[in-house]
Design an enzyme around this catalytic site. Sequence first.
Site, PDB file in Angstrom:
ATOM      1  N   HIS A   1      -0.540  -0.471 -10.126  1.00  0.00           N
ATOM      2  CA  HIS A   1      -1.211  -1.446  -9.248  1.00  0.00           C
ATOM      3  C   HIS A   1      -1.580  -2.714 -10.027  1.00  0.00           C
ATOM      4  O   HIS A   1      -2.728  -3.160 -10.032  1.00  0.00           O
ATOM      5  CB  HIS A   1      -2.473  -0.813  -8.636  1.00  0.00           C
TER       6      HIS A   1
ATOM      7  N   ARG B   1       0.854  -1.181   0.000  1.00  0.00           N
ATOM      8  CA  ARG B   1       0.000   0.000   0.000  1.00  0.00           C
ATOM      9  C   ARG B   1       0.894   1.237   0.000  1.00  0.00           C
ATOM     10  O   ARG B   1       1.871   1.319   0.744  1.00  0.00           O
ATOM     11  CB  ARG B   1      -0.929   0.019   1.220  1.00  0.00           C
TER      12      ARG B   1
ATOM     13  N   GLU C   1      -2.631   7.667  -5.108  1.00  0.00           N
ATOM     14  CA  GLU C   1      -2.697   6.732  -6.234  1.00  0.00           C
ATOM     15  C   GLU C   1      -3.894   7.105  -7.103  1.00  0.00           C
ATOM     16  O   GLU C   1      -5.027   7.045  -6.625  1.00  0.00           O
ATOM     17  CB  GLU C   1      -2.847   5.301  -5.714  1.00  0.00           C
TER      18      GLU C   1
END
Length: 340
Positions: A298, A251, A279
């Site tokens: 991701h 994360r 993000e």
Amino acid sequence: MTTPSAPARRPAAVCVMSPDVADLVLPADLRDELASMVRLVPGPSGAPVHTAYPDAEVLAEAELLVSGWGCPRLTAEVLAGAPRLRAVLHAAGTVKELVSEAVWERGIAVSSAADANAGPVVAYTVALITLAARRTLSMAAGYRTGWPDHTLRSGGDGLTVGIVGASRIGRGVIDRLVRSDANYRILLSDPYVSHAEARSLGAERVDLPGLCRRSAVVSVHAPLLPGTTGLLSEQMLALLPDGAAVINTARGPIVDTEALTRACASGRLDAYLDVTDPEPLPPGHPLRSLPNVLLTPHIAGAQGSEVRRLGEYAVAETARWLAGEPLRGRVTRDALARLA
């Protein structure tokens, strides 16, 4: 697992996930297998997968929810309209954004396909560690103007890799490194793991400052919690040896983005980031253009044909639930706080 014979009364099941992933997670053959065990309640158009919570009549009869990416949160209000719901089988990874306290208060069983999603993340991370060990980004940047120095990141005792967090993915990475042909020394920082357990995994347990001081490559696998936000702070990053690499497939907020940006911009550290904070990074952010930083959007988890594994896991969990067997991906209220 052998699919059990269909019970006399098949429980009503509702599948809810985004339309762009439904056919990948639950292609026709998996839907047929699921429909042989439960009564799939279709959406208004007759589709077997709902793209939002179904109307009140459908939700009221649902006993099983097969959820996926895009499924709305199970709030108290939603659950009030689903009085018969007994289990939620999530055909994706984390359930933190899906379940609410009302789920646990109702005693609803929750399962996640995180195990099925972990394999691709482990493989992706080990690939990044391999690239970092070869100083790939620096080598590629240097090759644009000449023939770079081929000094690798290993000493006489082998490359030291620091693993932050003994999650299922962190443990999987350690296992892959231990079983590889490369000469890795593995350090592990995790407050919930004892020295003996770390040794059984093939790692040496150390505190985070010690890990940072000794590691040529640091790979982050901790869950995002209040106590792990900013865990790799400016102070911790400053302890890393010059030329070290930071890998984050966990994360983004676990790493201090601005501190890492400064360290990479100076050329002192390299970074391989599948997640960032925020993000996505805003256009023009320095990390987007630094030659010693690899940014990916991701993608470490299940992608393409791998996404089917999530549906297979959920279908197998359905069979276990119907047979009264323990759910392999069971998530509990107590464990949720420590999960990604």
